[in-house]
Design a protein around this motif. Sequence first.
Motif, mmCIF file in Angstrom:
data_model
loop_
_atom_site.group_PDB
_atom_site.id
_atom_site.type_symbol
_atom_site.label_atom_id
_atom_site.label_comp_id
_atom_site.label_asym_id
_atom_site.label_seq_id
_atom_site.Cartn_x
_atom_site.Cartn_y
_atom_site.Cartn_z
ATOM 1 N N LEU A 142 0.832 -1.207 0.000
ATOM 2 C CA LEU A 142 0.000 0.000 0.000
ATOM 3 C C LEU A 142 0.863 1.253 0.000
ATOM 4 N N LEU A 143 1.910 1.261 0.819
ATOM 5 C CA LEU A 143 2.776 2.436 0.892
ATOM 6 C C LEU A 143 3.453 2.682 -0.456
ATOM 7 N N GLY A 144 3.940 1.625 -1.082
ATOM 8 C CA GLY A 144 4.574 1.774 -2.387
ATOM 9 C C GLY A 144 3.597 2.233 -3.454
ATOM 10 N N LEU A 145 2.363 1.718 -3.399
ATOM 11 C CA LEU A 145 1.339 2.115 -4.373
ATOM 12 C C LEU A 145 1.000 3.595 -4.238
ATOM 13 N N LEU A 146 0.832 4.058 -3.013
ATOM 14 C CA LEU A 146 0.517 5.472 -2.802
ATOM 15 C C LEU A 146 1.674 6.361 -3.255
ATOM 16 N N ALA A 147 2.903 5.905 -3.051
ATOM 17 C CA ALA A 147 4.060 6.680 -3.502
ATOM 18 C C ALA A 147 4.052 6.828 -5.024
ATOM 19 N N LEU A 148 3.669 5.758 -5.746
ATOM 20 C CA LEU A 148 3.587 5.838 -7.197
ATOM 21 C C LEU A 148 2.487 6.797 -7.634
ATOM 22 N N PHE A 149 1.359 6.784 -6.944
ATOM 23 C CA PHE A 149 0.273 7.705 -7.283
ATOM 24 C C PHE A 149 0.704 9.154 -7.084
ATOM 25 N N CYS A 150 1.475 9.401 -6.021
ATOM 26 C CA CYS A 150 1.996 10.755 -5.794
ATOM 27 C C CYS A 150 2.944 11.153 -6.923
ATOM 28 N N ARG A 151 3.837 10.242 -7.297
ATOM 29 C CA ARG A 151 4.819 10.550 -8.332
ATOM 30 C C ARG A 151 4.167 10.799 -9.681
ATOM 31 N N ASP A 152 3.171 9.971 -10.017
ATOM 32 C CA ASP A 152 2.565 10.034 -11.340
ATOM 33 C C ASP A 152 1.359 10.964 -11.407
ATOM 34 N N SER A 153 1.008 11.625 -10.296
ATOM 35 C CA SER A 153 -0.161 12.526 -10.262
ATOM 36 C C SER A 153 -1.395 11.806 -10.777
ATOM 37 N N GLU A 154 -1.720 10.690 -10.132
ATOM 38 C CA GLU A 154 -2.861 9.869 -10.537
ATOM 39 C C GLU A 154 -3.945 9.900 -9.459
ATOM 40 N N ARG A 155 -5.161 10.194 -9.901
ATOM 41 C CA ARG A 155 -6.299 10.281 -8.986
ATOM 42 C C ARG A 155 -6.627 8.897 -8.410
ATOM 43 N N VAL A 156 -7.059 8.872 -7.138
ATOM 44 C CA VAL A 156 -7.296 7.620 -6.423
ATOM 45 C C VAL A 156 -8.637 7.662 -5.713
ATOM 46 N N ARG A 157 -9.307 6.533 -5.711
ATOM 47 C CA ARG A 157 -10.487 6.353 -4.852
ATOM 48 C C ARG A 157 -10.108 5.362 -3.756
ATOM 49 N N MET A 158 -10.526 5.648 -2.534
ATOM 50 C CA MET A 158 -10.137 4.792 -1.416
ATOM 51 C C MET A 158 -11.166 4.892 -0.294
ATOM 52 N N THR A 198 -5.303 15.388 5.284
ATOM 53 C CA THR A 198 -4.229 14.495 5.708
ATOM 54 C C THR A 198 -4.840 13.175 6.151
ATOM 55 N N PHE A 199 -4.307 12.060 5.631
ATOM 56 C CA PHE A 199 -4.841 10.734 5.940
ATOM 57 C C PHE A 199 -3.739 9.866 6.551
ATOM 58 N N ARG A 200 -4.038 9.231 7.673
ATOM 59 C CA ARG A 200 -3.112 8.246 8.226
ATOM 60 C C ARG A 200 -3.149 7.006 7.352
ATOM 61 N N VAL A 201 -1.984 6.565 6.875
ATOM 62 C CA VAL A 201 -1.937 5.480 5.909
ATOM 63 C C VAL A 201 -2.436 4.172 6.510
ATOM 64 N N ASP A 202 -2.224 3.959 7.820
ATOM 65 C CA ASP A 202 -2.695 2.718 8.429
ATOM 66 C C ASP A 202 -4.223 2.653 8.513
ATOM 67 N N ARG A 203 -4.911 3.759 8.192
ATOM 68 C CA ARG A 203 -6.378 3.767 8.186
ATOM 69 C C ARG A 203 -6.952 3.783 6.769
ATOM 70 N N VAL A 204 -6.075 3.690 5.765
ATOM 71 C CA VAL A 204 -6.496 3.676 4.370
ATOM 72 C C VAL A 204 -6.739 2.235 3.930
ATOM 73 N N ASP A 205 -7.800 2.013 3.143
ATOM 74 C CA ASP A 205 -8.132 0.660 2.699
ATOM 75 C C ASP A 205 -8.825 0.750 1.336
ATOM 76 N N ASP A 206 -8.919 -0.392 0.657
ATOM 77 C CA ASP A 206 -9.657 -0.509 -0.611
ATOM 78 C C ASP A 206 -9.253 0.579 -1.605
ATOM 79 N N VAL A 207 -7.970 0.682 -1.874
ATOM 80 C CA VAL A 207 -7.480 1.689 -2.820
ATOM 81 C C VAL A 207 -7.782 1.231 -4.241
ATOM 82 N N PHE A 208 -8.382 2.127 -5.036
ATOM 83 C CA PHE A 208 -8.730 1.815 -6.425
ATOM 84 C C PHE A 208 -7.980 2.749 -7.361
ATOM 85 N N GLN A 209 -7.239 2.165 -8.299
ATOM 86 C CA GLN A 209 -6.453 2.936 -9.247
ATOM 87 C C GLN A 209 -7.344 3.394 -10.391
#
Length: 340
Positions: A142-158, A198-209
């Motif tokens: 999850l942490l790596g996926l969110l880092a890629l979304f930040c880098r690539d400026s990609e919208r996320v649903r979660m 601001t979102f605590r990553v340990d409370r993030v779930d069901d991330v959709f690309q």
Amino acid sequence: MAATTTRTLDLLSLLQSHRHWPARELTDRLGVSDRTLRRDIERLRELGYGIESTRGTAGGYRLEAGTGLPPLLLTDDEGVAIAVGLRSQAAAGLRGAEHTTLSALAKIEQVLPAALRRRIEALQSHTSGETPGSGPSVDAGLLGLLALFCRDSERVRMRYTDASGATSARSVEPHRLVLLGRRWYLLAWDRDRDDWRTFRVDRVDDVFQTRVRFAPRVLAEGEAEQRVQAAARWRDVRVHARVHIDVPVERFHAALGWWARDAVPDASGGTVWPLEVETVEHLAFALSWVPAELTYRVEASDDVLAALRARAARFARALSDPSPERQATATRRSDRDDRG
């Protein structure tokens, strides 16, 4: 041949540093023709790098994910940063990452020059601070996926669960991952609330690309970290206190180091140490760091002072003189020891 190899490595370094490069900018930076650029791109593809090309006036190249992990080109600073992070067990708070952390560290240190190894040793021995391993567990994927979304400026649903336990669906534009204290936070633009959140990553779930790109909003240098700090402080801090220490601020800084970073001098030549913590227990723990030879006074609300007095009384009772029976037993034991 050596010049060709060097140029190809320079091209790889550029592709790794930016998501998309216009072809014209690459030829200008490398000082080559369009034909030479295309040949170098093909060399990288033969080595296993997935490079996507686009045509037209805005055409160019970008490095994309492939079926395997090709060799990565790192600068000296990047290699040091990765090795220091692994040595510090920065992934200790990531589930399932224990063995892969050690394996990655072994591979990196095997090829590091001696000068960089000495640099890493110096960084390790002259820095301190908390590691994320003592905080809530965060999934490495999850942490790596969110880092890629930040880098690539990609919208996320979660899906996100707040401090009260309420769960909600969010549509966000990720900006930055920030490690604060013992927790990972995601700073993102919340599209439904039209504001930064601001979102605590340990409370993030069901991330959709979504694969939908967005134009990143520009923040000043350090502003992302400041926003996360302000949000975390507003949510988590419940106890405030000011500690007055009867020594100059320089001596207090020397005694506590990094932990005294917020301390300031007062008008009398002493020190004021402001503390903002989650609980009275954390406040009591912070006060225990003050060296025994330093006298201090705590300024706080009546309920906080009352809670500290209650804890002090409990410690005093636990350390008070033992009962007469226990005192007599201790005396007899001492007498036997003297005779023996």
